[in-house]
Design a protein around this motif. Structure first.
Motif, short mmCIF file in Angstrom:
data_model
loop_
_atom_site.label_atom_id
_atom_site.label_comp_id
_atom_site.label_asym_id
_atom_site.label_seq_id
_atom_site.Cartn_x
_atom_site.Cartn_y
_atom_site.Cartn_z
N GLN A 121 -49.58 47.92 -0.30
CA GLN A 121 -50.98 47.76 -0.69
C GLN A 121 -51.09 46.96 -1.98
OE1 GLN A 121 -53.09 51.41 -1.71
NE2 GLN A 121 -54.87 50.62 -0.64
N SER A 122 -50.24 47.29 -2.96
CA SER A 122 -50.26 46.58 -4.24
C SER A 122 -49.02 46.98 -5.03
CB SER A 122 -51.54 46.92 -5.02
OG SER A 122 -51.58 48.31 -5.32
N GLU A 123 -48.95 46.45 -6.24
CA GLU A 123 -47.86 46.78 -7.15
C GLU A 123 -48.47 47.14 -8.50
OE1 GLU A 123 -45.22 43.45 -7.25
OE2 GLU A 123 -44.61 43.73 -5.17
N GLN A 124 -47.75 47.96 -9.24
CA GLN A 124 -48.21 48.36 -10.57
C GLN A 124 -47.00 48.77 -11.39
OE1 GLN A 124 -50.78 51.70 -9.71
NE2 GLN A 124 -49.13 53.17 -9.87
N SER A 127 -46.78 53.91 -15.97
CA SER A 127 -46.91 54.02 -17.43
C SER A 127 -45.91 54.98 -18.04
CB SER A 127 -48.34 54.43 -17.80
OG SER A 127 -48.63 55.71 -17.27
N GLY A 128 -45.44 55.95 -17.27
CA GLY A 128 -44.47 56.92 -17.81
C GLY A 128 -43.07 56.39 -17.92
N THR A 129 -42.72 55.44 -17.05
CA THR A 129 -41.34 54.94 -17.02
C THR A 129 -41.24 53.45 -17.33
OG1 THR A 129 -41.48 54.40 -14.66
CG2 THR A 129 -40.70 56.63 -15.25
N ASN A 130 -42.37 52.75 -17.31
CA ASN A 130 -42.40 51.29 -17.44
C ASN A 130 -41.64 50.59 -16.33
OD1 ASN A 130 -44.07 51.07 -19.73
ND2 ASN A 130 -42.34 51.63 -21.04
N GLU A 131 -41.52 51.25 -15.19
CA GLU A 131 -40.86 50.68 -14.02
C GLU A 131 -41.91 50.22 -13.02
OE1 GLU A 131 -37.71 49.97 -13.41
OE2 GLU A 131 -36.88 50.91 -15.20
N LYS A 132 -41.61 49.14 -12.32
CA LYS A 132 -42.52 48.61 -11.31
C LYS A 132 -42.51 49.52 -10.08
CE LYS A 132 -43.57 44.18 -9.14
NZ LYS A 132 -43.06 42.81 -8.98
N GLU A 133 -43.73 49.84 -9.61
CA GLU A 133 -43.91 50.65 -8.41
C GLU A 133 -44.60 49.83 -7.34
OE1 GLU A 133 -44.81 55.18 -9.70
OE2 GLU A 133 -46.44 53.78 -10.03
N ILE A 134 -44.24 50.12 -6.11
CA ILE A 134 -44.90 49.52 -4.97
C ILE A 134 -45.77 50.60 -4.36
CG2 ILE A 134 -44.58 48.48 -2.70
CD1 ILE A 134 -41.85 47.46 -3.80
N LEU A 135 -47.08 50.32 -4.27
CA LEU A 135 -48.00 51.26 -3.66
C LEU A 135 -48.06 50.97 -2.16
CD1 LEU A 135 -50.83 51.18 -6.33
CD2 LEU A 135 -49.04 52.88 -6.06
#
Length: 143
Positions: A121-124, A127-135
């Motif tokens: 759906q998106s990427e972000q 904020s807790g880990t500063n790691e990129k997540e894929i939604l």
């Protein structure tokens, strides 16, 4: 067997949560997972959680809050047996849509969810880990 989480499952579930995160998300400092243990423990009590139990032991669990999959974890010794897929499939019977976030640095998880019908759906950045997540999102086939 898949069943609803019960209070006496808590210790085993949290042990799987912590050790799985330490192992699978080793790109995040262990302190992060240990510092969040109490908060996740509290959330576990209010989330919808289903466990896979065999011979009186929890081997995996999936947790959600409304449409968001909060986590899917399988004990290291039980991985590769289809427990994660079975838990996810069970959760899909309870919802017509699910969303989740997976770390980009965990390609095995991203591939698993995409294989199970989730779409990016998106990427972000978490904020807790500063790691990129894929939604990712999954919708029941309505046809």
């Amino acid at each position: 067997m898949i069943r609803a989480y019960e209070a006496n499952d808590h210790e085993e579930v949290m042990e799987i949560w912590l050790f799985s995160n330490l192992q699978v998300h080793n790109f995040i400092p262990a302190k992060y997972w240990k510092d969040n243990f109490t908060e996740v423990s509290r959330i576990m009590e209010i989330a919808s959680v289903y466990v896979w139990e065999e011979a009186g032991h929890i081997l995996g669990f999936v947790g959600s809050m409304e449409l968001m999959v909060m986590g899917l974890f399988v004990d290291e010794k039980a991985r590769g047996r289809g427990i994660g897929k079975a838990l996810l499939d069970y959760l899909k019977t309870k919802q017509e849509e699910l969303t989740l976030a997976a770390y980009e640095k965990n390609p095995r998880a991203v591939h698993f969810y995409m294989r199970e019908g989730f779409k990016v759906q998106s990427e972000q950045v978490d904020s807790g880990t500063n790691e990129k997540e894929i939604l990712l999102v999954w919708k029941a086939d309505t046809m």
